[in-house]
Scaffold this motif. Structure first.
Motif, PDB file in Angstrom:
ATOM      1  N   UNK A  96      -6.826   8.173  -9.697  1.00 41.48           N
ATOM      2  CA  UNK A  96      -7.615   7.510  -8.264  1.00 41.48           C
ATOM      3  C   UNK A  96      -6.701   6.193  -7.836  1.00 41.48           C
ATOM      4  N   UNK A  97      -6.631   5.192  -7.260  1.00 39.88           N
ATOM      5  CA  UNK A  97      -6.395   4.452  -6.600  1.00 39.88           C
ATOM      6  C   UNK A  97      -5.444   4.003  -5.291  1.00 39.88           C
ATOM      7  N   UNK A  98      -5.330   3.134  -4.784  1.00 37.01           N
ATOM      8  CA  UNK A  98      -5.162   2.328  -3.429  1.00 37.01           C
ATOM      9  C   UNK A  98      -3.245   3.151  -3.906  1.00 37.01           C
ATOM     10  N   UNK A  99      -3.076   3.286  -2.575  1.00 39.74           N
ATOM     11  CA  UNK A  99      -1.666   3.558  -2.472  1.00 39.74           C
ATOM     12  C   UNK A  99      -0.353   3.282  -2.068  1.00 39.74           C
ATOM     13  N   UNK A 100       0.754   2.615  -2.483  1.00 33.73           N
ATOM     14  CA  UNK A 100       1.197   1.699  -2.203  1.00 33.73           C
ATOM     15  C   UNK A 100       2.700   2.024  -3.004  1.00 33.73           C
ATOM     16  N   UNK A 119       5.547   7.651   2.388  1.00 25.87           N
ATOM     17  CA  UNK A 119       5.621   5.467   3.171  1.00 25.87           C
ATOM     18  C   UNK A 119       5.992   5.646   4.896  1.00 25.87           C
ATOM     19  N   UNK A 120       6.604   6.434   5.130  1.00 26.13           N
ATOM     20  CA  UNK A 120       6.365   6.554   6.275  1.00 26.13           C
ATOM     21  C   UNK A 120       4.900   6.123   7.220  1.00 26.13           C
ATOM     22  N   UNK A 121       3.765   7.114   6.808  1.00 30.22           N
ATOM     23  CA  UNK A 121       2.481   7.149   7.025  1.00 30.22           C
ATOM     24  C   UNK A 121       1.684   5.707   7.130  1.00 30.22           C
ATOM     25  N   UNK A 122       2.182   5.616   5.175  1.00 31.98           N
ATOM     26  CA  UNK A 122       1.482   4.236   5.189  1.00 31.98           C
ATOM     27  C   UNK A 122       1.591   3.247   5.726  1.00 31.98           C
ATOM     28  N   UNK A 123       3.058   3.365   6.300  1.00 30.40           N
ATOM     29  CA  UNK A 123       3.086   1.509   6.932  1.00 30.40           C
ATOM     30  C   UNK A 123       2.606   1.807   8.141  1.00 30.40           C
ATOM     31  N   UNK A 124       2.880   2.962   9.327  1.00 31.67           N
ATOM     32  CA  UNK A 124       1.837   3.457  10.110  1.00 31.67           C
ATOM     33  C   UNK A 124       0.493   3.491   9.702  1.00 31.67           C
ATOM     34  N   UNK A 125       0.098   4.127   9.085  1.00 32.08           N
ATOM     35  CA  UNK A 125      -2.028   3.948   9.433  1.00 32.08           C
ATOM     36  C   UNK A 125      -2.015   2.741   8.039  1.00 32.08           C
ATOM     37  N   UNK A 126      -1.357   2.373   7.159  1.00 31.51           N
ATOM     38  CA  UNK A 126      -2.228   0.741   5.941  1.00 31.51           C
ATOM     39  C   UNK A 126      -2.579   1.568   4.738  1.00 31.51           C
ATOM     40  N   UNK A 169       0.727  -5.094   2.558  1.00 30.21           N
ATOM     41  CA  UNK A 169       1.427  -5.067   1.658  1.00 30.21           C
ATOM     42  C   UNK A 169       2.800  -5.359   2.014  1.00 30.21           C
ATOM     43  N   UNK A 170       3.975  -6.224   0.796  1.00 29.25           N
ATOM     44  CA  UNK A 170       4.861  -6.468   0.750  1.00 29.25           C
ATOM     45  C   UNK A 170       4.601  -6.102  -1.177  1.00 29.25           C
TER      46      UNK A 170
END
Length: 375
Positions: A32-36, A124-131, A278-279
Motif C-alpha cells: 500500500x502507499x501513495x501512487x506516483x 501515468x496519464x490517469x494520475x496526471x489527470x486525476x492526481x 508532484x514533480x
C-alpha cells in the motif's frame, strides 16, 4: 527470463480504478502507499533508495527497468524506501559488467513487492489527470472487497509525518575530522550524495536525528547548518521548523534542500500545500531569477511552497521558479545567510547544472566565519 509464468496482479486506486499486471517473479504480495511516477530514464536504484519516496508506490515511466542491474555503492540510503514498484517491462537479466546483482535479487533482498506488465502509460496519464492518490498493488486479484477495506485504512499523505521513519536514530559523522568547516545536518530523510557533496568541498558533517534541537546542534559549534530532503508533509515537522527559526534568529548560515526548503519556508511563516501530482524526474526545467539562466534539475516532491505568500514576505526573495507550472523552486532570505531550493542539486540521478549551490553555501559559511574572525 527466470520464471516461465508469473502470478496475476493488480493496481487498485482509492477511487476504484483498476489496472492489471503480473507479479515480478513467482511471488505473492500486497503493498500500500501513495501512487506516483518518476520520468527518469536512468537511476532507478537511486530512486528506490531515496528516503524522500518512503511510503510511495513508484511507477517507472521508462519502459524497461532492471537492464543494468544494481550496485550497492549506488544506494542513496541503507536500503529500499519505496513501498512498492510498478513497471511495464521488468528485466530479469542485466548487462552492466560491474553490477553486483540483478534488480530482482536486489528487490528480494529488500523484501520489496513489484509488479510488471502494466500499461504504465495509461496509469501515468490517469494520475496526471486525476492526481496522486493512495493505492494498493497485490496478487490478491480475487479479493477486491478485502483490498478496498484495507486501502481505506491507509492514511493520506497530506498531514502525514514520515521524517521520523527514515531519519537516523543516533548522530553520526561524515567527512574529514580535520576539515576546516563543520556543518550540522538535520536528517529528515537525507541522501548519501548530499553528504558526499558537502564532504568533498572540505566539510566535516555531523548528522543529527530529525527532532534534534538547535541548542543540541549548536553545542557542537558548527560553522553552518543544513536541513535535508525527506518524505511526507512538512507541516507536522514542528521540531525541525522550530530549529530552523532559531538558526535563522542566530544569523547562522543555513541551506535547505527539498523538504528542508519547505521547512525553511514554514519557519518564515510561509505555508506549503500538497500538489496535484508532484514533480518527480531528472529533466525538470528551472529558471534562476538571479542570474537569468535556465537549469535542468532532478526533482522529487509532492508538496510545494505557497508562491503568493513567499513573494509577499518582506524577508524573502524567490530565486528560482519551475518553468512547467511556475511553482517556487528556490528562496533566500534578504538579510540572513539563508537559502533553499525545492530540487536536488546533488542529483544522483540527474544532471549537475545546480551543483553550484553547494559552492554558494560554502561561500556563505566562509563569509560568516571571516566576519566573526574580524570581530
Amino acid at each position: 527470463m527466470k520464471y516461465q509464468s508469473k502470478r496475476k496482479a493488480l493496481i487498485l486506486l482509492e477511487d476504484g480504478t483498476i489496472f492489471y499486471g503480473k507479479s515480478v517473479g513467482d511471488r505473492e504480495g500486497t503493498a500500500f502507499g501513495e501512487v506516483c511516477f518518476n520520468t527518469g530514464m536512468t537511476g532507478y536504484q537511486e530512486i528506490f533508495t531515496d528516503p524522500s519516496y518512503y511510503g510511495q508506490l513508484m511507477v517507472a515511466t521508462n519502459a524497461h527497468i532492471g537492464n543494468y542491474g544494481t550496485k550497492i555503492a549506488e544506494n542513496e540510503s541503507g536500503g529500499v524506501k519505496i513501498a512498492g514498484l510498478i513497471v511495464k517491462n521488468f528485466s530479469y537479466t542485466y548487462s552492466r559488467p560491474d553490477a553486483d546483482h540483478s534488480l530482482e535479487e536486489f528487490l528480494e533482498a529488500n523484501n520489496l513487492f513489484a509488479i510488471s506488465d502494466v500499461d504504465t502509460r495509461a496509469l501515468v496519464s490517469y494520475i496526471r489527470d486525476n492526481g496522486a492518490m493512495n493505492a494498493v498493488i497485490s496478487t490478491r486479484v480475487n479479493d477486491l472487497e478485502g483490498l478496498r477495506k484495507e486501502l481505506k485504512e491507509v492514511p493520506n499523505m497530506e498531514g502525514l509525518e514520515l521524517a521520523s521513519s527514515v531519519s537516523t536514530k543516533e548522530p553520526y559523522f561524515e567527512g574529514d575530522p580535520d576539515a576546516a568547516i563543520k556543518i550540522a545536518a538535520l536528517d529528515i530523510g537525507i541522501k548519501k550524495n548530499i553528504l558526499r557533496n558537502l564532504a568533498k568541498r572540505g566539510a566535516y558533517i555531523q548528522v543529527f536525528p530529525h527532532d534534534t534541537s538547535y541548542e543540541t546542534m549548536e553545542a557542537w559549534n558548527p560553522d553552518g547548518y543544513f536541513i535535508s530532503n525527506g518524505p511526507g508533509d512538512p507541516q507536522p515537522l514542528e521540531a525541525a521548523i522550530a530549529a530552523a527559526r532559531k538558526i535563522i534568529a542566530a544569523d547562522k548560515p543555513l541551506f535547505g534542500i527539498c523538504l528542508g526548503h519547505q521547512v525553511i519556508a514554514l519557519a518564515n511563516g510561509v505555508s506549503t500545500f500538497k500538489m496535484h501530482h508532484g514533480h518527480r524526474g531528472i529533466n525538470h526545467p528551472v529558471k534562476n531569477l538571479v542570474t537569468g539562466k535556465g537549469e535542468i534539475t532532478s526533482q522529487n516532491h509532492g508538496f510545494a511552497v505557497n508562491r503568493e505568500e513567499a513573494e509577499g514576505n518582506a524577508d524573502l526573495e524567490v530565486t528560482h521558479l519551475h518553468l512547467n507550472d511556475g511553482t517556487v523552486a528556490g528562496l533566500r532570505m534578504k538579510n540572513k545567510p539563508v537559502f533553499s531550493v525545492q530540487y536536488h542539486p546533488e542529483a544522483s540521478p540527474g544532471p549537475h547544472d545546480a551543483e553550484y549551490l553547494f559552492d554558494q553555501f560554502f561561500e556563505l559559511i566562509n563569509a560568516e566565519v571571516g566576519k566573526d574572525a574580524v570581530v
